[in-house]
Write an enzyme that holds these catalytic residues in place. Structure first.
Site, PDB file in Angstrom:
ATOM      1  CG  ASP A  73      -4.539   2.600   7.799  1.00  0.00           C
ATOM      2  OD1 ASP A  73      -4.510   3.794   8.125  1.00  0.00           O
ATOM      3  OD2 ASP A  73      -5.024   2.188   6.727  1.00  0.00           O
ATOM      4  CD  GLN A 117       0.155  13.100   1.667  1.00  0.00           C
ATOM      5  OE1 GLN A 117       1.251  13.128   2.212  1.00  0.00           O
ATOM      6  NE2 GLN A 117       0.017  13.140   0.357  1.00  0.00           N
ATOM      7  CD  GLU A 134     -14.890   9.872  -1.281  1.00  0.00           C
ATOM      8  OE1 GLU A 134     -14.084  10.820  -1.339  1.00  0.00           O
ATOM      9  OE2 GLU A 134     -14.532   8.690  -1.105  1.00  0.00           O
ATOM     10  N   GLY A 173       0.831  -1.189   0.000  1.00  0.00           N
ATOM     11  CA  GLY A 173       0.000   0.000   0.000  1.00  0.00           C
ATOM     12  C   GLY A 173       0.869   1.243   0.000  1.00  0.00           C
ATOM     13  N   GLY A 217       2.197   2.952   2.485  1.00  0.00           N
ATOM     14  CA  GLY A 217       3.357   2.878   3.368  1.00  0.00           C
ATOM     15  C   GLY A 217       4.454   1.996   2.811  1.00  0.00           C
TER      16      GLY A 217
END
Length: 426
Positions: free
Chosen positions: A303, A314, A166, A4, A6
């Site tokens: 996370d 970010q 969304e 991902g 990171g």
């Protein structure tokens, strides 16, 4: 560990390090998760938000990319146990370990809800939701019983964070604009899109003024926003909710879960192996330099790291870069390593075409200006020149016109996840 934001940004930042880098990932792609809802709503293809890892890193001869799932960590022996797709376990040694395995959706102890209310965390989820959404419109067109048709045209989204907002906006766009006039027997204007959350405002991580703007826009789109409402049960044909005034049942065949995240089970295993503490969500409590207490060779970013930082891309990007730079400094014999400091670039969420909210510190933008900022920033961070161009073209088709270029769905996509879970596979 992990491909991902990171993991990938850590791997890219290790360019030039005097080290061999092994990237272990359970998928063959890097997922640009902020645009995943557009795959679910037929705007983008999965390839545009999930470029192959090997293609991204094709010029990095120092990186060994391996497909597999890390199941255990031998702290004393400095080894991770990797389960490969063929079922075999292999041990991979490390000197420095950067853990960036992301998060998983949390049903708050009600895992049985997942059968009827899938979440949106990966490509499989997005394809399943896309199939369920468009299948609901097809079934509504075939249904002769008004009550049954109403169930097919009712969509319940659980969770009023960015994903829920969304998705609610996009389903409203589909029903009331993009697909209008394409069904002979079902009037999609009758579609009900219901957004539910136990909190008192949508987008609670944003400034209150932006939350209010988002709610007003959703209401204008035809979304029924129900706050201070807790979901107590989910089944095949509806949702049971509870408010201060009592309980209620909402009849709906399509439900989407967007209510929360938790650390993966690997987080617990690493905590047990290292003696580290975890927070309520199962995230590992780390030192200021993102290392596990007592184990400076193990970094936890994104996370999985327990901190006061938000669970946004970010944080993972900056954490991955920081961990990689720290490794490079150590290899160079440097000791002047400062604690990780997060630079908050703000939060963004789209509501519909030409409308978004952007919370950039003291600057708050909504409506069309917020949408332009959202568009530019997301296009900038999307990986791959080809993906940027095709994404921009699909946005033009969808936002300036009414087309949805990715409407192909299959029954297999809709049912595969539950079938795999029944078989006990990933």
């Amino acid at each position: 560990m992990g491909s991902g934001f990171g993991g990938l940004f850590a791997a890219k930042a290790l360019r030039g390090a005097k080290a061999d880098v092994t990237l272990i990932s359970g998928t063959t792609y890097h997922l640009f998760e902020p645009l995943l809802y557009q795959v679910a709503s037929g705007i983008l293809s999965e390839g545009e938000v999930a470029p192959p890892i090997r293609e991204i890193l094709k010029n990095r001869r120092d990186i060994d990319v391996r497909l597999g799932w890390v199941t255990d960590v031998d702290v004393a022996g400095k080894m991770v146990v990797v389960n490969y797709p063929d079922g075999r376990d292999r041990s991979v040694p490390y000197d420095s370990l950067i853990v960036a395995a992301g998060a998983q959706n949390s049903y708050f102890g009600n895992e049985q809800f997942a059968v009827h209310a899938p979440s949106l965390k990966n490509i499989d989820d997005a394809l399943e939701l896309r199939s369920r959404i468009f299948h609901a419109f097809e079934m509504a067109d075939l249904e002769e019983d008004p009550e049954a048709r109403r169930r097919w045209l009712t969509f319940v989204l659980i969770g009023a964070g960015p994903t829920g907002v969304e998705m609610a906006g996009q389903i409203a766009e589909l029903a009331h604009r993009a697909l209008r006039g394409q069904y002979r027997n079902a009037d999609l204007r009758e579609a009900q899109i219901i957004l539910i959350d136990a909190v008192d405002r949508v987008l609670p991580a944003f400034a209150p003024s932006l939350s209010e703007k988002a709610k007003k826009k959703l209401t204008k789109l035809g979304v029924d926003v129900r706050l201070n409402t807790r979901v107590v049960d989910v089944d095949a044909t509806g949702v049971e909710v509870k408010t201060a005034d009592g309980g209620q049942r909402i009849e709906a065949n399509t439900k989407i879960w967007a209510a929360g995240v938790a650390a993966p089970s690997l987080s617990t295993r690493i905590a047990e192996a290292t003696g580290a503490e975890t927070d309520r969500a199962g995230r590992i409590l780390v030192e200021p330099d993102l290392t596990v207490p007592g184990h400076p060779e193990i970094f936890v970013v994104g996370d999985m790291a327990g901190s006061d930082l938000p669970g946004v891309a970010q944080v993972a990007m900056q954490g991955g870069r920081y961990a990689a730079k720290t490794v490079k400094k150590r290899l160079a014999g440097k000791t002047d390593i400062k604690p990780f400091k997060y630079f908050d670039k703000g939060n963004m969420a789209t509501i519909s075409r030409f409308s978004a909210v952007a919370d950039l510190g003291k600057l708050h933008f909504g409506g069309f200006l917020g949408w332009l900022l959202w568009l530019v920033i997301h296009l900038f961070y999307l990986i791959g020149f080809k993906n940027k161009i095709t994404t921009l073209l699909h946005w033009m088709v969808s936002f300036l016109g009414r087309g949805r270029s990715e409407r192909i769905t299959t029954v297999q996509q809709m049912n595969a996840r539950n079938a795999l879970n029944t078989l006990g596979k990933r």
